[in-house]
Design an enzyme around this catalytic site. Structure first.
Site, short mmCIF file in Angstrom:
data_model
loop_
_atom_site.label_atom_id
_atom_site.label_comp_id
_atom_site.label_asym_id
_atom_site.label_seq_id
_atom_site.Cartn_x
_atom_site.Cartn_y
_atom_site.Cartn_z
N GLY A 27 -5.89 2.74 -5.06
CA GLY A 27 -5.18 1.63 -4.44
C GLY A 27 -4.88 1.92 -2.99
CB SER A 52 -10.27 1.18 -13.24
OG SER A 52 -9.84 0.92 -11.92
CG HIS A 109 8.11 7.39 -4.04
ND1 HIS A 109 9.18 7.73 -3.24
CD2 HIS A 109 8.58 6.45 -4.92
CE1 HIS A 109 10.24 7.03 -3.61
NE2 HIS A 109 9.90 6.26 -4.63
CD GLU A 228 14.00 -19.19 18.36
OE1 GLU A 228 14.47 -18.06 18.58
OE2 GLU A 228 13.27 -19.79 19.17
#
Length: 341
Positions: A27, A52, A109, A228
């Protein structure tokens, strides 16, 4: 004392000579690490589950592709480049039975290790290499001869080579070109979750929506509110990224600066900081992690509901129409509510 910054001279890709590096998953981060390491001269294989959709993509990029279990058996260093929600099941089924003494488990992570959804054996190194940017940026910067800064951490070090392996991997993906800092799995995980929830994703999204709704409810045109409160945000963030907050202020008008320093703190006030501290406490004590594990084990019901609700907000319709008027702007289509790996 300032943290030590590791650069190219501190890392040795020679550590990977005659070694096989496996990337499990193809990924966002997985494909970037795999391609960058391959182009750095390393032997890289890909591990994917049977069926996959990424198998054909990885093969087209020139990689040998194996089942996850076989890739773990063949590799010396195994990068678990799977979503946090998929790691524990893949570890139990395919990774743990094939881990042997001397191998290295690598993460980008620290969630699974820090919150113990994965508990590795003591005879393998466990390290972290976390580029501070999404995979497509890690890849693009590398191909341009640049790099994305990265973090490294060591959780287990039976080989006494774990830090050197982490630095070599960081060099292979381009991190040492920009600078690498050392952290811990605990610090990386908790600060990463906090940043995502309160500032980078949750905080910014909520602030943009609140500003947009305030203007529209006051009778202003939705297009004006979009420009904005959302469109111009990138311009300001780019200035911050390049020169810090003071550098951004140097580049805007005096009127904008006065509004910044006098009104901003009234909006994001002590109450916001108090709630940030509560969010941090929930991260630190595991409340957020337990809730997230329960959510994905239950089939992502609330998660999907909230994402679909966000996609239906008026700001998305207005934004899509305005972005279509700017053909030079890179467009990203939303194919579903869950990321694809």
């Amino acid at each position: 004392m300032p943290a030590k910054v590791y650069t190219d001279k501190d890392a040795d890709l020679g550590l990977f000579k005659n070694k096989t590096l496996a990337v499990l998953g193809f990924g966002s981060q997985g494909h970037a690490h795999a391609l960058n390491l391959k182009e750095s001269g390393c032997k890289v294989i890909i591990g994917l589950y049977e069926g996959s959709k990424s198998i054909a993509v990885a093969k087209e990029k020139g990689f040998e592709v194996y089942t996850t279990a076989e890739a773990v058996r063949k590799a010396d260093v195994i990068f678990v480049a799977l979503p946090d929600t998929k790691q524990a099941a893949a570890y139990k089924k395919d990774i743990a039975p094939n881990l042997t003494k001397g191998k290295t488990l690598l993460f980008s992570h620290g969630f699974s290790i820090h919150f113990k959804t994965i508990v590795p054996p003591k005879n393998v190194d466990v390290i972290l290499v976390a580029p501070k940017g999404p995979g497509h940026i890690v890849r693009r910067q590398f191909t341009e001869g640049k790099g994305v800064p990265a973090l490294i951490a060591v959780y287990q070090n039976p080989s006494k080579q774990a830090r050197k392996i982490a630095l070599a991997w960081a060099k292979g993906v381009g991190g040492t070109r920009a600078g690498v800092l050392e952290t811990t799995f605990e610090e990386e995980t908790e600060t990463d979750l906090f940043g995502e929830q309160t500032v980078l994703c949750g905080g910014v999204s909520a602030l943009v929506l609140a500003g947009y709704e305030t203007l529209v409810e006051a009778g202003y045109q939705p297009e004006m509110a979009y420009f904005e409160c959302l469109h111009e945000l990138k311009l300001i963030v780019d200035l911050m990224n390049e020169a810090g907050i003071s550098g951004m202020r140097f580049s805007i008008s005096e009127t904008a600066k006065w509004g910044d320093v006098s009104v901003g703190p009234k909006i994001v006030d002590a109450g916001v900081k108090k709630r940030m501290k509560a969010a941090l406490k929930d991260i630190q004590n595991g409340t957020f992690a337990k809730g997230w594990v329960k959510e994905y084990e239950g089939g992502y019901k609330k998660y999907n509901q909230l994402l679909v609700k966000g996609q239906k907000h008026d700001i998305e319709k207005v934004g899509a129409r305005l972005r279509s008027l700017m053909p030079w702007m890179q467009k990203r289509s939303i194919k579903g509510v869950q990321a694809s790996y």
